[in-house]
Design an enzyme around this catalytic site. Structure first.
Site, PDB file in Angstrom:
ATOM      1  N   GLY A   4       1.014  -1.250  -0.265  1.00 54.57           N
ATOM      2  CA  GLY A   4       0.208  -0.004   0.083  1.00 54.57           C
ATOM      3  C   GLY A   4       0.732   1.219  -0.029  1.00 54.57           C
ATOM      4  O   GLY A   4       0.481   2.293   0.468  1.00 54.57           O
ATOM      5  N   GLY A  13      -0.313   5.348  -0.957  1.00 59.18           N
ATOM      6  CA  GLY A  13      -1.046   6.133  -0.036  1.00 59.18           C
ATOM      7  C   GLY A  13      -0.536   7.059   0.554  1.00 59.18           C
ATOM      8  O   GLY A  13       0.699   7.645   0.676  1.00 59.18           O
ATOM      9  N   GLN A  14      -1.327   7.594   1.549  1.00 64.10           N
ATOM     10  CA  GLN A  14      -0.939   9.073   2.142  1.00 64.10           C
ATOM     11  C   GLN A  14       0.328   8.821   2.970  1.00 64.10           C
ATOM     12  O   GLN A  14       1.303   9.661   3.079  1.00 64.10           O
ATOM     13  CB  GLN A  14      -1.943   9.472   3.131  1.00 64.10           C
ATOM     14  CG  GLN A  14      -1.666  10.681   3.780  1.00 64.10           C
ATOM     15  CD  GLN A  14      -2.683  11.206   4.943  1.00 64.10           C
ATOM     16  OE1 GLN A  14      -3.487  10.411   5.499  1.00 64.10           O
ATOM     17  NE2 GLN A  14      -2.260  12.268   5.520  1.00 64.10           N
ATOM     18  N   ILE A  44      -1.457  -1.630  -5.654  1.00 72.02           N
ATOM     19  CA  ILE A  44      -2.244  -2.271  -6.594  1.00 72.02           C
ATOM     20  C   ILE A  44      -2.251  -2.011  -7.884  1.00 72.02           C
ATOM     21  O   ILE A  44      -2.706  -2.581  -8.622  1.00 72.02           O
ATOM     22  CB  ILE A  44      -3.757  -2.388  -5.888  1.00 72.02           C
ATOM     23  CG1 ILE A  44      -4.628  -3.684  -6.342  1.00 72.02           C
ATOM     24  CG2 ILE A  44      -4.376  -1.017  -6.055  1.00 72.02           C
ATOM     25  CD1 ILE A  44      -5.857  -3.748  -5.786  1.00 72.02           C
ATOM     26  N   ASP A  58      -1.251  -7.024  -5.095  1.00 78.25           N
ATOM     27  CA  ASP A  58      -2.477  -6.950  -4.559  1.00 78.25           C
ATOM     28  C   ASP A  58      -2.545  -7.840  -3.462  1.00 78.25           C
ATOM     29  O   ASP A  58      -2.243  -9.198  -3.452  1.00 78.25           O
ATOM     30  CB  ASP A  58      -3.553  -7.577  -5.490  1.00 78.25           C
ATOM     31  CG  ASP A  58      -4.981  -7.583  -4.901  1.00 78.25           C
ATOM     32  OD1 ASP A  58      -5.144  -7.426  -3.708  1.00 78.25           O
ATOM     33  OD2 ASP A  58      -5.959  -7.842  -5.822  1.00 78.25           O
ATOM     34  N   TYR A  71     -14.410  -0.537   8.669  1.00 82.79           N
ATOM     35  CA  TYR A  71     -12.980  -0.244   8.799  1.00 82.79           C
ATOM     36  C   TYR A  71     -12.472  -0.779  10.207  1.00 82.79           C
ATOM     37  O   TYR A  71     -11.578  -1.539  10.554  1.00 82.79           O
ATOM     38  CB  TYR A  71     -12.831   1.378   8.484  1.00 82.79           C
ATOM     39  CG  TYR A  71     -11.274   1.849   8.890  1.00 82.79           C
ATOM     40  CD1 TYR A  71     -10.114   1.261   8.092  1.00 82.79           C
ATOM     41  CD2 TYR A  71     -10.937   2.665   9.527  1.00 82.79           C
ATOM     42  CE1 TYR A  71      -9.048   1.706   8.061  1.00 82.79           C
ATOM     43  CE2 TYR A  71      -9.611   3.271   9.851  1.00 82.79           C
ATOM     44  CZ  TYR A  71      -8.687   2.519   9.068  1.00 82.79           C
ATOM     45  OH  TYR A  71      -7.472   3.169   9.452  1.00 82.79           O
ATOM     46  N   LYS A 111     -10.193  -3.730  11.498  1.00 82.96           N
ATOM     47  CA  LYS A 111      -8.677  -3.293  11.982  1.00 82.96           C
ATOM     48  C   LYS A 111      -8.683  -3.877  13.474  1.00 82.96           C
ATOM     49  O   LYS A 111      -7.624  -4.637  13.991  1.00 82.96           O
ATOM     50  CB  LYS A 111      -8.740  -1.933  12.191  1.00 82.96           C
ATOM     51  CG  LYS A 111      -8.465  -1.249  10.889  1.00 82.96           C
ATOM     52  CD  LYS A 111      -7.185  -1.698  10.107  1.00 82.96           C
ATOM     53  CE  LYS A 111      -6.214  -0.753  10.031  1.00 82.96           C
ATOM     54  NZ  LYS A 111      -5.057  -1.032   9.206  1.00 82.96           N
ATOM     55  N   ILE A 139      -3.882  11.534  10.485  1.00 83.15           N
ATOM     56  CA  ILE A 139      -2.602  12.039  10.048  1.00 83.15           C
ATOM     57  C   ILE A 139      -2.507  13.175   9.352  1.00 83.15           C
ATOM     58  O   ILE A 139      -3.215  13.165   8.020  1.00 83.15           O
ATOM     59  CB  ILE A 139      -1.593  10.950   9.443  1.00 83.15           C
ATOM     60  CG1 ILE A 139      -1.728   9.741  10.332  1.00 83.15           C
ATOM     61  CG2 ILE A 139      -0.237  11.471   9.253  1.00 83.15           C
ATOM     62  CD1 ILE A 139      -0.983   9.625  11.571  1.00 83.15           C
TER      63      ILE A 139
HETATM   64  N1  NAD Z   1      -3.723   8.406   7.483  1.00 79.74           N
HETATM   65  C1  NAD Z   1      -4.409   8.226   8.399  1.00 79.74           C
HETATM   66  O1  NAD Z   1      -4.793   9.255   9.064  1.00 79.74           O
HETATM   67  C2  NAD Z   1      -4.102   6.869   9.253  1.00 79.74           C
HETATM   68  C3  NAD Z   1      -4.795   6.974  10.402  1.00 79.74           C
HETATM   69  C4  NAD Z   1      -4.889   5.628  11.268  1.00 79.74           C
HETATM   70  C5  NAD Z   1      -4.464   4.694  10.554  1.00 79.74           C
HETATM   71  N2  NAD Z   1      -3.971   4.497   9.321  1.00 79.74           N
HETATM   72  C6  NAD Z   1      -3.389   3.264   9.020  1.00 79.74           C
HETATM   73  O2  NAD Z   1      -2.149   3.319   7.959  1.00 79.74           O
HETATM   74  C7  NAD Z   1      -2.259   2.489   6.662  1.00 79.74           C
HETATM   75  C8  NAD Z   1      -2.107   3.351   5.564  1.00 79.74           C
HETATM   76  O3  NAD Z   1      -2.929   4.645   5.429  1.00 79.74           O
HETATM   77  P1  NAD Z   1      -3.008   5.382   4.587  1.00 79.74           P
HETATM   78  O4  NAD Z   1      -3.422   6.810   5.021  1.00 79.74           O
HETATM   79  O5  NAD Z   1      -1.489   5.694   3.555  1.00 79.74           O
HETATM   80  O6  NAD Z   1      -3.972   5.083   3.549  1.00 79.74           O
HETATM   81  P2  NAD Z   1      -4.231   5.201   1.766  1.00 79.74           P
HETATM   82  O7  NAD Z   1      -5.686   5.083   1.639  1.00 79.74           O
HETATM   83  O8  NAD Z   1      -3.927   6.554   1.827  1.00 79.74           O
HETATM   84  O9  NAD Z   1      -3.248   4.302   1.457  1.00 79.74           O
HETATM   85  C9  NAD Z   1      -3.855   2.898   1.106  1.00 79.74           C
HETATM   86  C10 NAD Z   1      -3.092   2.252  -0.095  1.00 79.74           C
HETATM   87  O10 NAD Z   1      -3.577   0.844  -0.054  1.00 79.74           O
HETATM   88  C11 NAD Z   1      -3.608   0.675  -1.377  1.00 79.74           C
HETATM   89  N3  NAD Z   1      -4.253  -0.642  -1.661  1.00 79.74           N
HETATM   90  C12 NAD Z   1      -5.927  -0.533  -1.550  1.00 79.74           C
HETATM   91  N4  NAD Z   1      -6.241  -2.010  -1.833  1.00 79.74           N
HETATM   92  C13 NAD Z   1      -4.931  -2.767  -1.849  1.00 79.74           C
HETATM   93  C14 NAD Z   1      -4.773  -4.139  -2.285  1.00 79.74           C
HETATM   94  N5  NAD Z   1      -5.876  -4.997  -2.460  1.00 79.74           N
HETATM   95  N6  NAD Z   1      -3.693  -4.419  -2.317  1.00 79.74           N
HETATM   96  C15 NAD Z   1      -2.519  -3.580  -2.172  1.00 79.74           C
HETATM   97  N7  NAD Z   1      -2.549  -2.285  -1.741  1.00 79.74           N
HETATM   98  C16 NAD Z   1      -4.018  -1.967  -1.971  1.00 79.74           C
HETATM   99  C17 NAD Z   1      -4.215   1.836  -1.954  1.00 79.74           C
HETATM  100  O11 NAD Z   1      -4.184   1.816  -3.323  1.00 79.74           O
HETATM  101  C18 NAD Z   1      -3.562   2.840  -1.320  1.00 79.74           C
HETATM  102  O12 NAD Z   1      -2.392   3.480  -2.152  1.00 79.74           O
HETATM  103  C19 NAD Z   1      -3.560   1.628   6.878  1.00 79.74           C
HETATM  104  O13 NAD Z   1      -3.589   0.526   7.447  1.00 79.74           O
HETATM  105  C20 NAD Z   1      -4.567   2.629   7.858  1.00 79.74           C
HETATM  106  O14 NAD Z   1      -5.515   1.780   8.341  1.00 79.74           O
HETATM  107  C21 NAD Z   1      -4.009   5.653   8.486  1.00 79.74           C
END
Ligand code: NAD
Length: 317
Positions: free
Chosen positions: A6, A9-10, A33, A47, A137, A141, A167
């Site tokens: 992943g 993502g952010q 993905i 994936d 969610y 989790k 975040i």
């Molecule tokens: N950003 C926040 O504020 C926050 C807060 C608490 C926890 N988290 C946790 O941190 C982790 C990362 O969060 P984020 O903010 O970067 O999320 P995000 O939504 O920005 O990124 C998640 C990534 O997962 C990828 N993804 C989705 N389905 C997939 C699959 N089947 N296989 C591979 N990749 C796949 C998406 O393409 C995306 O790039 C997550 O586990 C989230 O629960 C984030």
């Protein structure tokens, strides 16, 4: 060799360069993905719901450690609970099972304040508490947290987890979570001087700034295994604030910034989460600390987002 799932993502967008800087450019395989673009190096399409591909990648790249970030966050998960279940629960199960089979050294899985629910205490929530979330969610989790603990206790897999609050960051714009307003508001403040917030003005939530979030994850990763008593998730936060308080901080710095409130379903999600959490277990067991208070965060966000949007400092107060 470290695998990050992943990674687009952010958090992954910033974690991957951070890990490359710390452990070496060629020591990190990033994955998500989507197909690789021409400019991405050390990236593979992966994936996490496909266990065979995951295991093949672990073998091919001689993976020793995994940062498992792939997931479907709270707001997107309520729009598509089936996808959230498959990615968050089956995906995490695949990562743990593949890690066990391939004797992976450490698996790091960020969890979330989304694991809490209306029966959790509202403030100063300890790491071990009532977990009765009401979103898909949160449910997935919690299950992932319990699986992490199970794999540690039953199979000796070194799984580590912390519960991130919302975040705040400026590199990748978040699009899937309930706390995204705390990023979005800066773009609107800098660009348009006007923002409509989807949470109530007094909806207080725990948060932290990305540099502290990255350091926390790496500090947890580098901690000695025997220091860590909690395997399902350490609470961490830097501060907690309401949209109105954040608006106040931004409007001290941007003249004429206006806000109004139109709460939607995301406010309903946030209403089930606590206002603040207690990071003391993380501080005691692996030295969690943060550098950015809210003022320092707001200054840094405005500076970087203005640069990104090409708007000069003269625009501001
Ligand atoms: N950003 C926040 O504020 C926050 C807060 C608490 C926890 N988290 C946790 O941190 C982790 C990362 O969060 P984020 O903010 O970067 O999320 P995000 O939504 O920005 O990124 C998640 C990534 O997962 C990828 N993804 C989705 N389905 C997939 C699959 N089947 N296989 C591979 N990749 C796949 C998406 O393409 C995306 O790039 C997550 O586990 C989230 O629960 C984030």
């Amino acid at each position: 060799m470290i695998l990050v799932t992943g990674s687009s993502g952010q958090i992954g967008t910033e974690l991957v360069p951070y890990l490359r800087e710390r452990y070496g450019r060629n020591e990190i395989i990033s994955s998500d993905i989507t197909d690789p673009t021409g400019t991405q190096t050390g990236y593979i399409k992966l994936d996490v719901t496909d266990r065979e591909s995951l295991e093949r990648a672990i073998e091919k790249y001689k993976i020793t450690d995994i940062f498992h970030l792939a997931g479907i966050l709270s707001a997107k998960g309520e729009k598509d609970p089936d996808l959230a279940y498959r990615v968050n629960l089956n995906g995490t199960y695949n990562v743990l099972e593949a890690a066990k089979r391939h004797s992976i050294d450490r698996v790091i899985i960020p969890s979330t304040i989304g694991v809490f629910g209306p029966e959790t205490p509202r403030t100063g929530v300890p790491s071990i508490t009532v977990l009765r979330p009401r979103t898909m969610y949160g449910i997935t989790k919690v299950a992932a947290e319990l699986l992490a603990q199970y794999y540690f206790e039953k199979f000796g897999l070194d799984v580590r987890s912390l519960r991130y609050p919302g975040i705040i960051s400026y590199m990748a714009e978040p699009t899937a979570g309930t706390t995204d307003y705390a990023v979005e508001i800066f773009y609107y403040a800098v660009r348009l001087k006007r923002y409509t917030c989807y949470l109530r003005r007094d909806r207080r939530l725990p948060m932290m700034y990305m540099p502290d979030a990255l350091r926390a994850l790496v500090d947890l990763y580098e901690a000695k295994s025997e220091q860590l008593k909690i395997r399902n998730g350490y609470n961490v936060q830097a501060y907690s604030f309401t949209p109105e308080e954040l608006y106040g901080k931004i409007s001290e710095r941007i003249n004429g910034f206006e806000i109004d409130y139109r709460p939607d379903y995301r406010d309903g999600i946030a209403a089930t989460w606590p206002e603040s959490i207690d990071s003391s277990d993380a501080a005691k067991e692996w030295g969690f600390k943060f550098d950015y208070d809210l003022d320092k965060t707001v200054d840094d966000m405005i500076e970087h987002i203005s640069e990104k949007l090409g708007i000069s400092g003269k625009h501001f107060a």
